[in-house]
Structures are given as C-alpha cells and as structure tokens.
Design a protein around this motif. Structure first.
Motif, PDB file in Angstrom:
ATOM      1  N   LEU A  67     -13.226   0.948  18.688  1.00 47.04           N
ATOM      2  CA  LEU A  67     -11.854   0.448  18.798  1.00 47.04           C
ATOM      3  C   LEU A  67     -11.777  -1.013  18.364  1.00 47.04           C
ATOM      4  N   LYS A  68     -12.737  -1.820  18.788  1.00 47.14           N
ATOM      5  CA  LYS A  68     -12.765  -3.232  18.394  1.00 47.14           C
ATOM      6  C   LYS A  68     -12.927  -3.370  16.883  1.00 47.14           C
ATOM      7  N   THR A 110      -2.306   7.749  12.639  1.00 45.21           N
ATOM      8  CA  THR A 110      -2.027   9.176  12.556  1.00 45.21           C
ATOM      9  C   THR A 110      -3.258   9.961  12.974  1.00 45.21           C
ATOM     10  N   TRP A 111      -3.182  11.273  12.925  1.00 44.46           N
ATOM     11  CA  TRP A 111      -4.296  12.123  13.314  1.00 44.46           C
ATOM     12  C   TRP A 111      -4.328  13.357  12.432  1.00 44.46           C
ATOM     13  N   LEU A 112      -5.450  14.056  12.475  1.00 49.34           N
ATOM     14  CA  LEU A 112      -5.635  15.252  11.653  1.00 49.34           C
ATOM     15  C   LEU A 112      -4.489  16.230  11.876  1.00 49.34           C
ATOM     16  N   GLY A 113      -3.982  16.800  10.782  1.00 50.82           N
ATOM     17  CA  GLY A 113      -2.884  17.759  10.856  1.00 50.82           C
ATOM     18  C   GLY A 113      -1.521  17.124  10.685  1.00 50.82           C
ATOM     19  N   GLN A 114      -1.456  15.798  10.701  1.00 53.32           N
ATOM     20  CA  GLN A 114      -0.194  15.077  10.509  1.00 53.32           C
ATOM     21  C   GLN A 114      -0.143  14.531   9.086  1.00 53.32           C
ATOM     22  N   ALA A 115       1.043  14.099   8.721  1.00 52.25           N
ATOM     23  CA  ALA A 115       1.219  13.503   7.397  1.00 52.25           C
ATOM     24  C   ALA A 115       0.331  12.282   7.267  1.00 52.25           C
ATOM     25  N   LEU A 116      -0.259  12.126   6.104  1.00 54.00           N
ATOM     26  CA  LEU A 116      -1.100  10.970   5.821  1.00 54.00           C
ATOM     27  C   LEU A 116      -0.502  10.268   4.608  1.00 54.00           C
ATOM     28  N   GLN A 135      -4.446  12.230  21.077  1.00 54.59           N
ATOM     29  CA  GLN A 135      -4.962  11.442  22.201  1.00 54.59           C
ATOM     30  C   GLN A 135      -5.724  10.216  21.694  1.00 54.59           C
ATOM     31  N   GLN A 136      -6.589  10.397  20.703  1.00 55.13           N
ATOM     32  CA  GLN A 136      -7.320   9.254  20.150  1.00 55.13           C
ATOM     33  C   GLN A 136      -6.343   8.287  19.479  1.00 55.13           C
ATOM     34  N   ALA A 137      -5.348   8.811  18.754  1.00 57.49           N
ATOM     35  CA  ALA A 137      -4.356   7.959  18.089  1.00 57.49           C
ATOM     36  C   ALA A 137      -3.597   7.111  19.111  1.00 57.49           C
ATOM     37  N   GLU A 138      -3.221   7.714  20.223  1.00 53.27           N
ATOM     38  CA  GLU A 138      -2.523   6.962  21.263  1.00 53.27           C
ATOM     39  C   GLU A 138      -3.431   5.895  21.873  1.00 53.27           C
TER      40      GLU A 138
END
Length: 151
Positions: free
Chosen positions: A21-22, A82-88, A46-49
């Motif tokens: 994260l850092k 963003t995360w996998l499965g979402q628009a990139l 969850q990771q994106a948040e």
C-alpha cells in the motif's frame, strides 16, 4: 511498447500488505505530480476500497485526486482505482496489484508491478515478467526499498 517496472518487496518486512500500500501510494503520488494520469488495478473491490482508504490518509500537502471506478466527476480524476472485471480506462501509468498480466498492456506507457514475498505469488510475478518480456515490453527491476516512502 510500455516500460514495465517490477518492484521486489522486502523479505524482512513485518507487514507485506502495508508495504505494498505504501509503495503503491507513493508511486501513484509521483505519477500524478508529473501530471500523468494513472490507474490502480486491484484484485477485487475490497482491495480497491482498501487502497482508496489508504490514499485518503495522505497529508493535505501530498493529496492525490482520485476516485474508485464509476465514482467521482464525469471527466475522471488523475488517479482511478479499479479492480478485475471492471472497466480499465486508458491512462499513462497502470499500477498493477491484481497479480495478473494486463492483456491490453500496449495502451499504457508505464506499468508498475510488484514481486511479493510469498513464494507462490513470487512465482506468479516471475511468470508475468516473462510474459511482458516476450511481448516486447521494456523491462526494469528494482528493489522496493529504493522507493522513497517518506510520505
């Protein structure tokens, strides 16, 4: 072809999740300071948040204008999470936390990836490195301790 930089995470760290994260946050800030737009690709929402929350904790003098995909102003912000499965969306830089190879890697000028400490994830990172190299990308490898994490 994009430049692909892999950062080797520190084996001596007590908290690998915090380290990534850092590193991600610092590299995102440096990209935005250069007036380049960046995306952070996470494994899941969850990771994106978690990345979003971590970035919000930056001091005011190093604020990173950002939003989660689908939120924020219509024209977007310099940093999108963003995360996998979402628009990139196409950006200058992609910081890849998804532990997968980016299929449309040619749309980025710079891709940042990480070599985790955990052995299975380390092997997956090595495989991604090979795939990018075979695809003709310009490869770089750097120890993550060379990232200035003073923020």
């Amino acid at each position: 072809m994009p430049i692909v930089t892999f950062y080797q995470l520190d084996n001596n760290s007590q908290d690998a999740k915090q380290d990534i994260l850092k590193a991600c946050s610092y590299l995102l800030l440096e990209t935005v300071k250069k007036r380049k737009w960046a995306a952070v690709l996470c494994i899941d929402k969850q990771q994106a948040e978690g990345v979003d929350e971590f970035v919000w904790q930056h001091p005011v003098d190093s604020f990173i204008p950002h939003n989660l995909v689908g939120e924020g102003p219509k024209q977007g912000t310099p940093a999108e999470i963003t995360w996998l499965g979402q628009a990139l969306n196409s950006r200058h830089t992609l910081i890849n936390l998804s532990q997968t190879m980016i299929e449309n890697h040619r749309q980025y000028q710079h891709i940042i990836d990480f070599v985790p400490v955990e052995e299975t994830q380390k092997q997956q990172a090595r495989e991604r490195y090979k795939q990018y190299k075979l695809a003709g990308c310009n490869m770089q490898f750097t120890p993550a301790n060379q990232i200035n994490e003073s923020n």
